[in-house]
Design a protein around this motif. Structure first.
Motif, PDB file in Angstrom:
ATOM      1  N   UNK A   1       0.827  -1.208   0.000  1.00  0.00           N
ATOM      2  CA  UNK A   1       0.000   0.000   0.000  1.00  0.00           C
ATOM      3  C   UNK A   1       0.862   1.259   0.000  1.00  0.00           C
ATOM      4  N   UNK A   2       1.964   1.228   0.730  1.00  0.00           N
ATOM      5  CA  UNK A   2       2.868   2.381   0.778  1.00  0.00           C
ATOM      6  C   UNK A   2       3.441   2.664  -0.610  1.00  0.00           C
ATOM      7  N   UNK A   3       3.873   1.636  -1.304  1.00  0.00           N
ATOM      8  CA  UNK A   3       4.391   1.805  -2.675  1.00  0.00           C
ATOM      9  C   UNK A   3       3.280   2.303  -3.605  1.00  0.00           C
ATOM     10  N   UNK A   4       2.094   1.743  -3.429  1.00  0.00           N
ATOM     11  CA  UNK A   4       0.954   2.166  -4.244  1.00  0.00           C
ATOM     12  C   UNK A   4       0.672   3.651  -4.050  1.00  0.00           C
ATOM     13  N   UNK A   5       0.733   4.121  -2.806  1.00  0.00           N
ATOM     14  CA  UNK A   5       0.432   5.535  -2.534  1.00  0.00           C
ATOM     15  C   UNK A   5       1.479   6.463  -3.136  1.00  0.00           C
ATOM     16  N   UNK A   6       2.721   6.015  -3.212  1.00  0.00           N
ATOM     17  CA  UNK A   6       3.749   6.827  -3.877  1.00  0.00           C
ATOM     18  C   UNK A   6       3.381   7.023  -5.346  1.00  0.00           C
TER      19      UNK A   6
END
Length: 183
Positions: free
Chosen positions: A79-84
Motif C-alpha cells: 500500500x505504501x508503494x501504491x500511494x507513492x
C-alpha cells in the motif's frame, strides 16, 4: 569560608553571570528544526479527533474478511508503494494536481495507507480525520471524485493489483463520495 575564598568565588560568579544572562542567537539550522516542530504540532492539532464531525460516518471501517485482499495489495508495504505512485499520478494530472500541490503529501499518503489497510482488515490504525471534515471547503464535485478513482485504478494496475481486489476495495470506498463531494 574565609575572605580570600569568598573573593575568588564572587569573582568567578561575576565572570560567569554574563554567560548565563546571554540570550544565545538561534542558528538557522536550529530555527529550521524549531519551525518544523511547530509545523508538526499544528498538523497534529489539525488532525486531532476533536476536529472530526461527530455526524460523519467512520472513514475507515474495518473489514477483517478482506484480509486476503490486503495480501493481494502486498500488505502495508504494498500500500505504501501504491500511494507513492498514486500521489505522483495525482500531481501529474491536470485536474487533480491543484488539489494536492500544496497539501502535505507525505501525510496524505500515510493516512491513505492507514485507511486502506484498516478497511482491508489489516492491523493498522487510522489517524486521519473523517472524510466530511477533511474535504470541507475544497469544492470537490462528482467529476473530481471520479477522476481521483481513475488515477487510483491506474496506480493499482501499475502495481499489478488483481482486478477483483481493486473492485473489492473500491466497493468499500465508493460510498465515501457522499462526504467527499461538496459541490
Amino acid at each position: 569560608m574565609n575572605f580570600r575564598t569568598r573573593l575568588i568565588f564572587l569573582l568567578a560568579l561575576g565572570l560567569a553571570l554574563p554567560v548565563f544572562a546571554q540570550d544565545p542567537a538561534v542558528s538557522a539550522e536550529e530555527q529550521a528544526v524549531l519551525d518544523e516542530e511547530a509545523r508538526l504540532e499544528a498538523e497534529e492539532a489539525a488532525a486531532a479527533p476533536a476536529a472530526n464531525d461527530p455526524t460523519a460516518p467512520n472513514p475507515a471501517p474495518a473489514h477483517p474478511e478482506l484480509r486476503p485482499v490486503l495480501d493481494q495489495f502486498g500488505g502495508e508495504a504494498g500500500l505504501t508503494k501504491l500511494m507513492d505512485t498514486f500521489m505522483a499520478g495525482l500531481l501529474a494530472d491536470e485536474k487533480m494536481g491543484p488539489f494536492f500541490a500544496n497539501a502535505d503529501q507525505a501525510r496524505v499518503k500515510r493516512q491513505l495507507v492507514e485507511q486502506f489497510c484498516v478497511i482491508l482488515g489489516g492491523d493498522c490504525t487510522y489517524t486521519g480525520r473523517d472524510m466530511k471534515s477533511s474535504h470541507a471547503g475544497l469544492g470537490i464535485d462528482r467529476a473530481d471524485f471520479n477522476r481521483l478513482v481513475e488515477v487510483l485504478q491506474v496506480a493499482m494496475d501499475q502495481h499489478d493489483v488483481p482486478f477483483s481486489a481493486q473492485n473489492r476495495l473500491l466497493a468499500k470506498l465508493a460510498p465515501m463520495h457522499r462526504e467527499v463531494v461538496t459541490e
